[in-house]
Design a protein around this motif. Sequence first.
Motif, PDB file in Angstrom:
ATOM      1  N   LYS A  28       0.855  -1.037   0.110  1.00 18.54           N
ATOM      2  CA  LYS A  28      -0.134  -0.060   0.085  1.00 18.54           C
ATOM      3  C   LYS A  28       0.844   1.201  -0.012  1.00 18.54           C
ATOM      4  O   LYS A  28       0.584   2.343  -0.744  1.00 18.54           O
ATOM      5  N   MET A  75       2.591   1.797  -3.444  1.00 16.22           N
ATOM      6  CA  MET A  75       1.552   2.235  -4.339  1.00 16.22           C
ATOM      7  C   MET A  75       1.330   3.567  -4.288  1.00 16.22           C
ATOM      8  O   MET A  75       1.105   4.387  -5.309  1.00 16.22           O
ATOM      9  N   PHE A  76       1.089   4.107  -2.998  1.00 14.50           N
ATOM     10  CA  PHE A  76       1.088   5.337  -2.679  1.00 14.50           C
ATOM     11  C   PHE A  76       2.013   6.248  -3.399  1.00 14.50           C
ATOM     12  O   PHE A  76       1.721   7.277  -3.853  1.00 14.50           O
ATOM     13  N   TYR A  77       3.332   5.802  -3.212  1.00 12.47           N
ATOM     14  CA  TYR A  77       4.307   6.691  -3.569  1.00 12.47           C
ATOM     15  C   TYR A  77       4.405   6.606  -5.260  1.00 12.47           C
ATOM     16  O   TYR A  77       4.966   7.512  -5.663  1.00 12.47           O
ATOM     17  N   LEU A  78       4.052   5.690  -5.924  1.00 13.23           N
ATOM     18  CA  LEU A  78       3.902   5.647  -7.034  1.00 13.23           C
ATOM     19  C   LEU A  78       2.978   6.581  -7.968  1.00 13.23           C
ATOM     20  O   LEU A  78       2.980   7.154  -8.779  1.00 13.23           O
ATOM     21  N   LYS A  79       1.720   6.615  -6.962  1.00 11.13           N
ATOM     22  CA  LYS A  79       0.452   7.323  -7.447  1.00 11.13           C
ATOM     23  C   LYS A  79       0.613   8.874  -6.932  1.00 11.13           C
ATOM     24  O   LYS A  79       0.097  10.024  -7.504  1.00 11.13           O
ATOM     25  N   LYS A  80       1.399   9.198  -5.963  1.00 12.26           N
ATOM     26  CA  LYS A  80       1.763  10.507  -5.358  1.00 12.26           C
ATOM     27  C   LYS A  80       2.203  11.476  -6.748  1.00 12.26           C
ATOM     28  O   LYS A  80       3.222  10.981  -7.318  1.00 12.26           O
ATOM     29  N   PRO A  81       1.749  12.599  -6.757  1.00 16.23           N
ATOM     30  CA  PRO A  81       2.133  13.568  -7.668  1.00 16.23           C
ATOM     31  C   PRO A  81       3.579  13.878  -7.615  1.00 16.23           C
ATOM     32  O   PRO A  81       4.386  13.852  -8.762  1.00 16.23           O
ATOM     33  N   ARG A  97      11.565   5.939 -10.262  1.00 15.11           N
ATOM     34  CA  ARG A  97      10.793   7.391 -10.149  1.00 15.11           C
ATOM     35  C   ARG A  97      11.633   8.260  -9.444  1.00 15.11           C
ATOM     36  O   ARG A  97      11.772   9.582  -9.768  1.00 15.11           O
TER      37      ARG A  97
END
Length: 225
Positions: free
Chosen positions: A127, A130-136, A190
């Motif tokens: 979780k 995934m948060f790091y991948l989706k965070k702008p 990223r």
Amino acid sequence: MLGTVRDRTLEAVLKYGDKAKYVIKVAIEISEENENKELGDFSYKQLIEKFNELNINYDPRMVLRALEKDYGIIQTTYKSSNQHWWKFIDIEQTKQVVFEENIEEEEPEISLIIIQYNSLSVKEIEKKLMFYLKKPKLNDIDKRIFSNLAFDLLPKIVELYNRASQMEETYEIAENLRKIISLARRVSMRISNEKDHGKGFHKEEVEREDYNANSLRLSNSENNF
């Protein structure tokens, strides 16, 4: 739920000890005695009656709930206000565990892998990644937390993956760990790309400033001429 029914039964017995073994053994005995299994293999009422015959003073509700909800060894087949019936998901695999001796020593490596995997809170790690991948945009705190994960926790995950991937019984664990490793790699890429982009932007700004300064000097020289 991970592993085979046998693996999950082993894990349940390792956690709940003799209580789980007694409940499962008695339930199996009832199942084998029942000729009509229309409602299921065994019921709560039958368990209590059998316990009384064996002079066992124990309420199996908690273990039954764990066997169904946490380990997927049994499944509710009928429930009413005064009856609760279950069936075994795979009674033969369950028998292999509860009727064997010294099960703690039988496959210690598999047990260790399962125990270590359960202690990792894999869902929480997934979780977070995934948060790091989706965070702008990742800030310095995000990067510091990820760095700690990469150096402190990820080596343990990789080591556990290498062991779990060697055994058929822990294949599903290995796949879940590989997913964590893959997500972590994507986050690291990223972060690396953001650094490179920042450097490129800074270099472009410096070059633009130098160009403007040179243009200004050239313009002044022409005016002086």
